[in-house]
Design an enzyme around this catalytic site. Structure first.
Site, PDB file in Angstrom:
ATOM      1  N   CYS A   1     -42.848 -17.097  23.539  1.00 42.88           N
ATOM      2  CA  CYS A   1     -42.314 -16.057  22.423  1.00 42.88           C
ATOM      3  C   CYS A   1     -41.396 -15.049  22.620  1.00 42.88           C
ATOM      4  O   CYS A   1     -40.287 -14.902  21.957  1.00 42.88           O
ATOM      5  CB  CYS A   1     -43.405 -15.507  21.483  1.00 42.88           C
ATOM      6  SG  CYS A   1     -44.947 -15.738  21.394  1.00 42.88           S
ATOM      7  N   ASP A   2     -41.134 -14.243  23.830  1.00 41.91           N
ATOM      8  CA  ASP A   2     -40.709 -13.015  24.110  1.00 41.91           C
ATOM      9  C   ASP A   2     -39.655 -12.631  25.588  1.00 41.91           C
ATOM     10  O   ASP A   2     -38.780 -12.099  24.883  1.00 41.91           O
ATOM     11  CB  ASP A   2     -41.734 -11.657  23.655  1.00 41.91           C
ATOM     12  CG  ASP A   2     -42.436 -11.949  22.952  1.00 41.91           C
ATOM     13  OD1 ASP A   2     -41.363 -11.706  21.826  1.00 41.91           O
ATOM     14  OD2 ASP A   2     -43.288 -10.458  22.851  1.00 41.91           O
TER      15      ASP A   2
ATOM     16  N   CYS B   1     -46.716 -12.905  25.379  1.00 39.62           N
ATOM     17  CA  CYS B   1     -46.797 -13.989  24.935  1.00 39.62           C
ATOM     18  C   CYS B   1     -45.140 -14.403  25.735  1.00 39.62           C
ATOM     19  O   CYS B   1     -44.551 -13.790  24.954  1.00 39.62           O
ATOM     20  CB  CYS B   1     -46.883 -14.655  23.537  1.00 39.62           C
ATOM     21  SG  CYS B   1     -46.046 -15.856  23.956  1.00 39.62           S
TER      22      CYS B   1
END
Ligand code: NAP
Length: 309
Positions: A136-137, A133
């Site tokens: 997200c990261d 992701c």
């Protein structure tokens, strides 16, 4: 007894919930353990949802959907469905806490999860430098170099996204042509800090106690090994369908599935079992687009209302 149990809270499940409740079904529950909105909430840029002129994140696109459904009476149960069985005309939905509920009809809209690529070190470093992701990261690698594995739409779109945060993105692909749409390939090629590393297989992702420190890739023709010293590796190599709730005690599936486990449906989203429907990425021939999943959900709901009628 539920009129309809919807399993999954992505675009297909939510749209089915909207159409089913607005269409007059009184007792409709959507089972979704995690956040509603589905896998698209992990996408950074959506530019092909009709009517949505501006480029938005998946999270923003899905933000208002749950509230719209709940206005018409859709109930959301934060629970994971572990099994669906059928006896006579009645389905039994078993949740992870062991509780059961009966339902007159069931819609499976569980979607899919990121596939693992299967290289050495993937399991060991997953969550410690390997991610699926970018939204997200990606921020953890601000100003740093990262590698991204895959050659489809997801890989190229997320490579473009990461190129705006990271100093450099190595786009690692096993062939020298991509599966992604031509416009996405064009976007990717326009990013000066994306280096295409094509026609290579990932030998291994390595690291130490702090996490990933690099990966080795091997050229498929010449056999030479290249070492990419990066602290982050993103993997976008496709998705596997989530059909677990259909598995019966004897190992068979409640309804017909194909050899990849995708649920076989007709144009009304009916499975081989009366009263059981499937919509979105979990079904055969899914286009894997938000708009198509939403369309599936609406189609299923309209036909479920007719089935129950
Ligand atoms: P995908 O289209 O199946 O692409 C997977 C990529 O990963 C392929 O390039 C494949 O290589 C590579 N790959 C597969 N297994 C691998 C392995 N073990 N090691 C290394 N590479 C591997 O998957 P996706 O990109 O997730 O897209 C899924 C679906 O969603 C597609 O239909 C796509 O069009 C759609 N989608 C659409 C949008 C959009 O329209 N905005 C955005 C995202 C996704 P090969 O090419 O060699 O097989």
């Amino acid at each position: 007894m539920l009129d309809l149990a919807i399993i999954g809270g992505g675009p297909a499940g939510l749209t089915a919930g909207l159409y089913a409740t607005r269409g007059g079904l009184k007792n409709v529950t959507m089972f979704e353990m995690g956040m509603t909105g589905g896998q698209i909430t992990g996408s950074s840029e959506i530019e092909n949802y009709p009517g949505q002129g501006a480029i938005v994140s998946g999270m923003d696109l899905m933000q208002s959907w749950p509230e719209q459904c709940q206005r018409f009476g859709l109930k959301h149960e934060m629970n994971q469905v572990s099994k669906v069985t059928k006896s006579g005309d009645v389905f039994t939905v078993t949740t992870a806490d062991g509780k059961t509920q009966e339902a007159k009809s069931v819609l499976l809209a569980t979607g899919s999860v990121p596939r693992r690529a299967g290289f050495k070190g993937e399991k060991e470093f997953f969550g410690r430098g390997i991610s699926t992701c970018a939204t997200c990261d990606g921020f953890f690698y601000k100003g740093k170099e990262v590698a991204l594995i895959g050659g489809g739409d997801s890989a190229l779109e997320e490579a473009v996204y990461l190129s705006k945060i990271c100093s450099k993105v190595y786009l690692v692909h096993r062939r020298d042509t991509y599966r992604a749409a031509p416009s996405t390939i064009e976007h990717m090629k326009a990013c000066e800090n994306i280096e295409e590393v094509t026609n290579v297989m990932v030998e291994e992702v390595y690291g130490d106690a702090s996490g990933v420190t690099g990966l080795k890739v091997k050229n498929r023709d010449r056999g030479e090994i290249r070492d990419l010293a990066v602290p982050g590796v993103f993997v976008f190599v496709g998705r596997d369908v989530l059909n677990e709730p259909l598995k019966q005690d004897d190992g068979t599936f409640l309804c017909d599935v194909n050899d990849q486990g995708e649920v076989i449906v007709d144009l009304r989203m009916r499975t081989s079992v009366p009263g059981l429907y499937a919509a979105g990425d979990v079904r055969i021939e899914a286009a894997k687009q938000v708009v198509c999943a939403a369309g599936d959900g609406a189609t299923a709901a309209v036909n479920i209302i007719e089935y129950l009628g």
